[in-house]
Design a protein around this motif. Structure first.
Motif, short mmCIF file in Angstrom:
data_model
loop_
_atom_site.label_atom_id
_atom_site.label_comp_id
_atom_site.label_asym_id
_atom_site.label_seq_id
_atom_site.Cartn_x
_atom_site.Cartn_y
_atom_site.Cartn_z
N TYR A 262 0.84 -1.20 0.00
CA TYR A 262 0.00 0.00 0.00
C TYR A 262 0.87 1.25 0.00
CZ TYR A 262 -3.57 3.38 1.33
OH TYR A 262 -4.41 4.46 1.36
N LEU A 263 1.94 1.23 0.79
CA LEU A 263 2.84 2.38 0.88
C LEU A 263 3.49 2.66 -0.48
CD1 LEU A 263 4.19 4.44 2.83
CD2 LEU A 263 6.05 2.78 3.10
N LEU A 264 3.95 1.61 -1.15
CA LEU A 264 4.60 1.79 -2.44
C LEU A 264 3.62 2.29 -3.50
CD1 LEU A 264 6.87 -1.40 -2.57
CD2 LEU A 264 7.63 0.97 -2.28
N ARG A 265 2.40 1.75 -3.46
CA ARG A 265 1.42 2.08 -4.50
C ARG A 265 0.79 3.45 -4.30
NH1 ARG A 265 -4.07 1.16 -5.91
NH2 ARG A 265 -4.36 0.33 -8.01
N GLU A 266 0.65 3.87 -3.04
CA GLU A 266 -0.13 5.07 -2.76
C GLU A 266 0.69 6.29 -2.37
OE1 GLU A 266 -3.29 5.11 -3.33
OE2 GLU A 266 -3.43 2.96 -3.77
N ASP B 49 4.65 8.67 -2.67
CA ASP B 49 5.77 9.02 -3.54
C ASP B 49 6.94 8.08 -3.35
OD1 ASP B 49 4.33 11.15 -4.54
OD2 ASP B 49 5.18 12.61 -3.14
N ILE B 50 6.93 7.30 -2.29
CA ILE B 50 8.01 6.34 -2.05
C ILE B 50 8.07 5.34 -3.20
CG2 ILE B 50 8.82 4.48 -0.53
CD1 ILE B 50 7.67 6.05 1.82
N GLY B 51 6.90 4.94 -3.69
CA GLY B 51 6.86 3.97 -4.78
C GLY B 51 7.52 4.51 -6.04
N SER B 52 7.23 5.76 -6.38
CA SER B 52 7.84 6.36 -7.58
C SER B 52 9.35 6.45 -7.43
CB SER B 52 7.25 7.75 -7.81
OG SER B 52 5.87 7.66 -8.09
N ALA B 53 9.80 6.77 -6.22
CA ALA B 53 11.24 6.84 -5.97
C ALA B 53 11.87 5.46 -6.10
CB ALA B 53 11.51 7.42 -4.59
N PHE C 103 10.74 2.97 -7.95
CA PHE C 103 10.77 2.62 -9.36
C PHE C 103 11.90 3.35 -10.07
CE2 PHE C 103 9.54 3.29 -13.82
CZ PHE C 103 9.30 1.98 -14.20
N GLY C 104 12.14 4.61 -9.68
CA GLY C 104 13.22 5.38 -10.29
C GLY C 104 14.58 4.72 -10.09
N ASN C 105 14.75 4.06 -8.95
CA ASN C 105 16.01 3.36 -8.70
C ASN C 105 16.09 2.04 -9.47
OD1 ASN C 105 17.05 5.26 -6.87
ND2 ASN C 105 15.89 4.37 -5.17
N VAL C 106 14.92 1.47 -9.75
CA VAL C 106 14.88 0.19 -10.48
C VAL C 106 15.07 0.41 -11.97
CG1 VAL C 106 13.40 -1.76 -11.11
CG2 VAL C 106 13.46 -0.96 -8.74
N ALA C 107 14.44 1.43 -12.51
CA ALA C 107 14.42 1.66 -13.95
C ALA C 107 15.68 2.38 -14.43
CB ALA C 107 13.17 2.43 -14.35
N THR C 108 16.84 1.77 -14.19
CA THR C 108 18.12 2.28 -14.67
C THR C 108 18.86 1.16 -15.38
OG1 THR C 108 19.35 1.70 -12.66
CG2 THR C 108 18.23 3.85 -12.68
N ARG C 109 19.77 1.51 -16.26
CA ARG C 109 20.51 0.48 -16.99
C ARG C 109 21.26 -0.44 -16.03
NH1 ARG C 109 20.70 0.84 -22.27
NH2 ARG C 109 22.36 -0.72 -22.31
N ALA D 23 4.37 3.60 -17.01
CA ALA D 23 5.00 2.34 -16.64
C ALA D 23 5.17 2.20 -15.12
CB ALA D 23 6.35 2.21 -17.34
N VAL D 24 5.47 3.30 -14.44
CA VAL D 24 5.68 3.25 -13.00
C VAL D 24 4.40 2.81 -12.28
CG1 VAL D 24 5.20 5.73 -12.78
CG2 VAL D 24 6.40 4.53 -10.96
N ASP D 25 3.24 3.30 -12.72
CA ASP D 25 1.97 2.94 -12.07
C ASP D 25 1.63 1.48 -12.29
OD1 ASP D 25 1.40 5.58 -11.08
OD2 ASP D 25 0.89 6.15 -13.14
N VAL D 26 1.92 0.96 -13.49
CA VAL D 26 1.67 -0.45 -13.77
C VAL D 26 2.57 -1.32 -12.91
CG1 VAL D 26 1.72 -2.25 -15.53
CG2 VAL D 26 0.92 0.04 -16.12
N PHE D 27 3.83 -0.94 -12.82
CA PHE D 27 4.80 -1.69 -12.01
C PHE D 27 4.36 -1.77 -10.55
CE2 PHE D 27 8.45 -1.50 -9.10
CZ PHE D 27 9.17 -2.63 -9.48
N LEU D 28 3.99 -0.63 -9.98
CA LEU D 28 3.59 -0.59 -8.57
C LEU D 28 2.27 -1.32 -8.34
CD1 LEU D 28 4.59 3.09 -7.78
CD2 LEU D 28 5.83 1.01 -7.14
#
Length: 355
Positions: free
Chosen positions: A210-214, A216-220, A222-228, A262-267
């Motif tokens: 719930y915390l990740l999906r709802e 800003d922590i989730g977006s952060a 995902f930002g760390n995950v979505a890197t080369r 993509a971030v919303d689908v991932f979360l």
């Protein structure tokens, strides 16, 4: 070559590789390739031509929310879910899950002698806990409509990897007359599913989801995950041979993940702790006596879905072939395409010849 199909007002990307016409004026069969979590059509780039060269008409499709298919916001989909609306995306809304426990828990394959992690789970919590349309029932309807509208065949063979295996099995259950066989490669055991979790752990998992999906922590996150670097590291963990993780592969996985939405689908998907488990789906195929042969291929070095757990699937009557691939991890079709392509073609040929 990328093609796009309009499905319920959403754009769906797919590719098609026909067999050589001079050798096969009429295809020997039709195949749809279904990717796993975070994947897309391009994860099958090493399989399309070899499979078609054996006489098969081969399609690969991006599931809704993945690859270059549309990525509608999960929260907006919840507000629009209406079973009577033909444009509604959430196919959960048209299913009555109340009969599942009584109908299937007493089946011959629901026995306590199974491995405790698979083969004996109760038919409960079959829906997305947050009501999103990103679920296996929606994706199975997407595949079925794709067959009806795009594929010039009334009967196809599904070939799936990871969580795509639950999509393929669900399509086989919901539309058995359309499916000739279902091949699953390293199917996801769905360890985040509530039925896999200890009762003591469930509240903490639910809270984190719930915390990740709802927030800003989730977006952060995902930002760390979505890197080369991170994508490459994750793939190297999943693959037995890290040398198979090329820059081309990293681009195939990362680029669509940087698209808007993509971030919303991932979360949303990491919050999908309900829904069917693969053994529940195979139990339905057995109990309903659906004529859907299932072939299972598994990388012996899969670090995410241990083959030791998967061997229990051999007990299901629908499983006609189970093969383990030496020196291969979670994505065998890309790690050792030669061996896996031969496995796919051999299984499909057997189904066609027996039919």
């Amino acid at each position: 070559m990328n093609k796009f199909w309009k499905w319920k007002n959403q754009s769906i990307r797919y590719v098609h590789q026909p067999p050589p016409k001079d050798l096969y004026p009429t295809p020997l069969g039709t195949v749809i390739l279904i990717h796993g979590f975070g994947g897309n059509c391009d994860h099958w780039r090493r399989n399309l031509l070899p499979l078609s060269s054996s006489g098969l008409s081969v399609y690969a499709i991006d599931l809704l929310g993945y690859g270059y298919s549309s990525k509608p916001n999960p929260k907006s989909l919840i507000a629009k879910n209406n079973a009577s609306d033909p444009s509604s995306l959430n196919s959960e809304t048209s299913i009555d899950f109340s009969s599942f426990p009584k109908k299937y828990n007493g089946s011959p394959t629901a026995v306590s002698s199974y491995d405790p992690r698979i083969g004996s789970t109760p038919f409960t919590d079959m829906e997305h806990p947050l009501g999103s349309a990103y679920n296996f029932y929606t994706w199975s309807e997407q595949v079925n409509d794709f067959i009806n509208e795009i594929v010039p065949s009334s009967s196809v063979h599904l070939v799936c990897n990871s969580i795509g295996s639950c999509v393929g099995l669900q399509t086989s259950i919901s539309h058995p007359s359309k499916i000739s066989s279902c091949t699953i490669l390293d199917p996801s055991l769905r360890l985040l599913n509530v039925k896999r979790q200890s009762p003591f752990v469930r509240p903490f998992v639910r809270g984190l989801q719930y915390l990740l999906r709802e927030s800003d922590i989730g977006s952060a996150f995902f930002g760390n995950v979505a890197t080369r670097k991170t994508v490459k590291n994750v793939l190297e963990q999943a693959y037995s041979d890290g040398k198979q993780v090329s820059e081309e592969l990293v681009d195939c996985i990362l680029d669509p993940g940087l698209e808007r939405g993509a971030v919303d689908v991932f979360l949303d998907f990491i919050s999908y702790s309900g829904g069917p488990l693969p053994e529940e789906q195979m139990r339905i195929i057995d109990v309903e006596e659906l004529d859907i042969p299932v072939g299972i291929g598994w990388g012996k070095d899969d670090p995410w879905e241990p083959v030791e757990d998967g061997r229990a699937f051999k007990r299901f009557e629908c499983v006609k072939r189970f093969e383990e691939f030496e020196g291969v991890g979670h994505c065998p079709m890309d790690e050792n395409p030669g061996v896996v392509n031969d496995f796919i073609v051999g299984f499909i040929d057997g189904v066609i010849n027996e039919g």
